[in-house]
Design a protein around this motif. Structure first.
Motif, PDB file in Angstrom:
ATOM      1  N   ALA A 290      78.051  -3.768 -52.723  1.00  0.00           N
ATOM      2  CA  ALA A 290      79.389  -4.384 -52.003  1.00  0.00           C
ATOM      3  C   ALA A 290      79.239  -4.413 -50.562  1.00  0.00           C
ATOM      4  CB  ALA A 290      80.927  -3.554 -52.456  1.00  0.00           C
ATOM      5  N   GLY A 291      79.834  -5.438 -49.812  1.00  0.00           N
ATOM      6  CA  GLY A 291      79.689  -5.512 -48.462  1.00  0.00           C
ATOM      7  C   GLY A 291      78.559  -6.095 -47.869  1.00  0.00           C
ATOM      8  N   HIS A 292      77.812  -6.608 -48.795  1.00  0.00           N
ATOM      9  CA  HIS A 292      76.495  -7.289 -48.421  1.00  0.00           C
ATOM     10  C   HIS A 292      76.462  -8.764 -48.666  1.00  0.00           C
ATOM     11  CE1 HIS A 292      73.615  -3.997 -47.385  1.00  0.00           C
ATOM     12  NE2 HIS A 292      74.119  -3.164 -48.164  1.00  0.00           N
ATOM     13  N   THR A 293      75.559  -9.518 -47.782  1.00  0.00           N
ATOM     14  CA  THR A 293      74.889 -10.567 -48.225  1.00  0.00           C
ATOM     15  C   THR A 293      73.565 -10.435 -48.979  1.00  0.00           C
ATOM     16  OG1 THR A 293      74.056 -11.011 -46.017  1.00  0.00           O
ATOM     17  CG2 THR A 293      76.175 -11.846 -46.368  1.00  0.00           C
ATOM     18  N   ALA A 294      73.035 -11.326 -49.497  1.00  0.00           N
ATOM     19  CA  ALA A 294      71.731 -11.085 -50.195  1.00  0.00           C
ATOM     20  C   ALA A 294      70.758 -10.862 -48.883  1.00  0.00           C
ATOM     21  CB  ALA A 294      71.149 -12.473 -50.830  1.00  0.00           C
ATOM     22  N   VAL A 299      67.259  -6.207 -46.348  1.00  0.00           N
ATOM     23  CA  VAL A 299      66.984  -5.538 -45.000  1.00  0.00           C
ATOM     24  C   VAL A 299      67.288  -4.043 -45.277  1.00  0.00           C
ATOM     25  CG1 VAL A 299      67.543  -5.132 -42.759  1.00  0.00           C
ATOM     26  CG2 VAL A 299      67.476  -7.381 -43.455  1.00  0.00           C
ATOM     27  N   THR A 300      68.389  -3.816 -45.935  1.00  0.00           N
ATOM     28  CA  THR A 300      68.782  -2.277 -46.422  1.00  0.00           C
ATOM     29  C   THR A 300      67.494  -1.657 -47.271  1.00  0.00           C
ATOM     30  OG1 THR A 300      71.031  -2.438 -45.956  1.00  0.00           O
ATOM     31  CG2 THR A 300      70.299  -0.589 -47.308  1.00  0.00           C
ATOM     32  N   VAL A 301      67.282  -2.334 -48.314  1.00  0.00           N
ATOM     33  CA  VAL A 301      66.489  -2.197 -49.309  1.00  0.00           C
ATOM     34  C   VAL A 301      65.060  -2.055 -48.636  1.00  0.00           C
ATOM     35  CG1 VAL A 301      65.121  -2.457 -51.708  1.00  0.00           C
ATOM     36  CG2 VAL A 301      67.876  -2.628 -51.275  1.00  0.00           C
ATOM     37  N   VAL A 352      73.595   4.980 -50.516  1.00  0.00           N
ATOM     38  CA  VAL A 352      73.918   3.882 -49.508  1.00  0.00           C
ATOM     39  C   VAL A 352      74.803   3.167 -49.806  1.00  0.00           C
ATOM     40  CG1 VAL A 352      72.872   2.347 -47.536  1.00  0.00           C
ATOM     41  CG2 VAL A 352      71.472   4.339 -48.943  1.00  0.00           C
ATOM     42  N   GLY A 353      75.784   3.218 -48.977  1.00  0.00           N
ATOM     43  CA  GLY A 353      76.935   2.306 -49.155  1.00  0.00           C
ATOM     44  C   GLY A 353      77.088   1.278 -47.838  1.00  0.00           C
ATOM     45  N   GLY A 354      77.098   0.010 -47.671  1.00  0.00           N
ATOM     46  CA  GLY A 354      77.339  -0.601 -46.754  1.00  0.00           C
ATOM     47  C   GLY A 354      75.814  -0.739 -46.110  1.00  0.00           C
ATOM     48  N   ARG A 355      75.864  -1.489 -44.790  1.00  0.00           N
ATOM     49  CA  ARG A 355      74.582  -2.106 -44.346  1.00  0.00           C
ATOM     50  C   ARG A 355      73.652  -1.278 -43.305  1.00  0.00           C
ATOM     51  NH1 ARG A 355      78.693  -5.468 -43.078  1.00  0.00           N
ATOM     52  NH2 ARG A 355      78.383  -5.133 -40.856  1.00  0.00           N
ATOM     53  N   VAL A 427      69.347   6.312 -38.138  1.00  0.00           N
ATOM     54  CA  VAL A 427      69.872   5.142 -39.216  1.00  0.00           C
ATOM     55  C   VAL A 427      70.997   4.502 -38.619  1.00  0.00           C
ATOM     56  CG1 VAL A 427      71.159   5.126 -41.255  1.00  0.00           C
ATOM     57  CG2 VAL A 427      69.531   6.996 -41.108  1.00  0.00           C
ATOM     58  N   THR A 428      70.908   2.971 -38.533  1.00  0.00           N
ATOM     59  CA  THR A 428      71.830   2.188 -37.664  1.00  0.00           C
ATOM     60  C   THR A 428      72.679   1.188 -38.833  1.00  0.00           C
ATOM     61  OG1 THR A 428      70.118   0.663 -37.492  1.00  0.00           O
ATOM     62  CG2 THR A 428      70.611   2.133 -35.581  1.00  0.00           C
ATOM     63  N   THR A 429      73.345   0.729 -38.540  1.00  0.00           N
ATOM     64  CA  THR A 429      74.083  -0.464 -39.186  1.00  0.00           C
ATOM     65  C   THR A 429      73.629  -1.937 -38.762  1.00  0.00           C
ATOM     66  OG1 THR A 429      76.319   0.815 -39.422  1.00  0.00           O
ATOM     67  CG2 THR A 429      76.404  -1.610 -39.931  1.00  0.00           C
ATOM     68  N   GLY A 430      73.240  -2.718 -39.771  1.00  0.00           N
ATOM     69  CA  GLY A 430      72.548  -3.978 -39.585  1.00  0.00           C
ATOM     70  C   GLY A 430      73.862  -4.844 -39.696  1.00  0.00           C
TER      71      GLY A 430
END
Length: 438
Positions: A290-294, A299-301, A352-355, A427-430
């Motif tokens: 949720a809250g992601h694009t592909a 990038v997160t994974v 992990v939730g979010g980017r 850890v940052t937000t992409g």
């Protein structure tokens, strides 16, 4: 922390316990045996001299298929159970003996290991108080067959393994136990509650040669939240030298075989330093789509997978379609949620939730901030990361109801819970639509 279900302690702090359990707990001494009649006679005679009440003590001799059944002459109740001789199966023999036991506490003792009179009382104290405790006694060495008895002052004794002595001293008898302390538990002088033994599944019967089954069980017990303790006053004497001290040119091959048997089951990074990958990961990570694009999801994974022995489960309504666009053939990435079997032997759980995007030092810093418990990292745009040990989760699950709290609160009580800023743990937000081109 005393509850109706027993006593628990924060972390591994068995030193906080006061008083004794008393001599009211029923104890079953489980003895794996194979053609060791002279040693068994000495061991049974030593059990008769225990200072533990006889009406609370029984012996289960688990015969691993000896050509002739063991002879048992003992003032204590003794049950003999036998399995077919299909080679060395000490793990299966111990399970067979445990299944026949009626005591609340299981005290495992090898047939060639002779206990001093206070052995049982000392070793069962902690498991009698703490239902998920696992204790290990002190195993000393002497030529008992030649002596025909326990050593007395002035008798020659054999060396104890220096690495083990140093480990107990350095960890204050396992009070300072950590993820590698499973290596300091010896099944020849080991004790735990039968309910806990059953909960974790007993010994792994896939071990069919000397060594390894005690490390594997102790590792699994630790990951299940066990309280580990070495009890130096629980002394038992092994007949002959430690295995490492025996003149055997095949010892290196045997140790290598043991290591290769353990590595698929024990996720300790030290056991997995050869560059190959095993089915069970050290770290299990769940990433919500949720809250992601592909693009942002990969990038997160990907930032998680760079941290070594990790498997990532991607869940959420769009998880399958997003992962499907990547065109990957990577068994480290799965869709859905992990099962209990898939996480049973892992050390660390990440959610992990979010980017969130993990830097090179993120896992190391998260582990340090969590200190064996839980740490939550809050990020912009509602993103978050939680990093918890499976050990803490499982202990919390076991004790939450008895403590009158939910599992999250139980984890905080028993292991601690912390909140940190993302920058403190790398850890940052992409971005929602990162540029993946090159």
């Amino acid at each position: 922390m005393r509850t109706a279900s027993g006593t628990t302690v924060p972390g591994n702090r068995w030193d906080l316990l006061d008083g004794t359990a008393g001599a009211t707990t029923t104890v079953s001494v489980v003895v794996p045996y194979y053609r060791q009649q002279t040693q068994l006679d000495l061991m049974l005679a030593a059990l008769e001299r225990q200072d533990y009440p006889r009406d609370r003590l029984e012996v289960i001799v688990a015969d691993d298929g000896s050509p002739e059944p063991p002879r048992v002459e003992c003032a204590l109740p003794v049950t003999v159970v036998t399995q077919e001789d299909r080679g060395f199966r000490a793990a299966a023999a111990r399970n067979l003996g445990a299944a026949a036991a009626t005591g609340d506490v299981l005290c495992f003792l090898d047939a060639d290991t002779i206990p001093e009179p206070g052995y049982v009382s000392a070793l069962v104290r902690l498991p009698a108080l703490v239902p998920d405790a696992l204790t290990v006694g002190r195993r000393r060495h002497a030529d008992l067959t030649a002596l025909g008895r326990l050593p007395q002052p002035g008798d020659p004794v054999l060396d104890e393994p220096a690495w083990l002595v140093d480990a107990y001293r350095g960890s204050r008898d396992l009070l300072d136990a950590d993820d590698r302390s499973y290596r300091h538990v010896i099944s020849a002088v080991m004790c735990c509650r039968r309910t806990f033994f059953d909960e974790i599944g007993g010994f792994d019967e896939s071990f069919t040669s000397y060594g390894g089954e005690d490390w594997e069980l102790a590792n699994r017990a630790w990951l299940a939240g066990a309280v580990l303790a070495h009890v130096p006053t629980a002394v038992a004497w092994h007949d002959g030298p430690d295995w490492a001290g025996r003149p055997d040119d095949r010892r290196r091959d045997a140790k290598n075989g043991e290591a290769m048997s353990l590595a698929p089951l024990v996720t300790d990074p030290a056991a997995r330093r050869h560059g190959v990958r095993y089915a069970v990961p050290d770290v299990t990570a769940v990433v919500h789509s949720a809250g992601h694009t592909a693009a942002s999801l990969i990038v997160t994974v990907g930032s998680i997978l760079r941290h070594g022995d990790v498997t990532v489960w991607v869940d959420g309504d769009e998880a399958s379609s997003f992962v499907g666009t990547w065109g990957i053939d990577d068994p480290r990435v799965r869709v859905g949620a992990p099962t209990a079997a898939e996480t049973r032997r892992s050390r660390v759980a990440v959610e992990v939730g979010g980017r969130a995007v993990f830097g090179e030092k993120a896992f190391e810093l998260l582990a340090g901030a969590g200190a064996g418990g839980s740490v939550r990292c809050t990020l912009p745009d509602g993103a978050f990361v939680t990093h918890e040990t499976w050990r803490a989760r499982r202990r919390a699950r076991r004790w939450a109801s008895a403590l009158g709290v939910d599992e999250k609160a139980a984890l905080a009580l028993l292991f601690g819970a912390h909140t940190v800023d993302g920058h403190a743990v790398d850890v940052t937000t992409g971005p929602l639509r990162p540029d993946l081109s090159w």
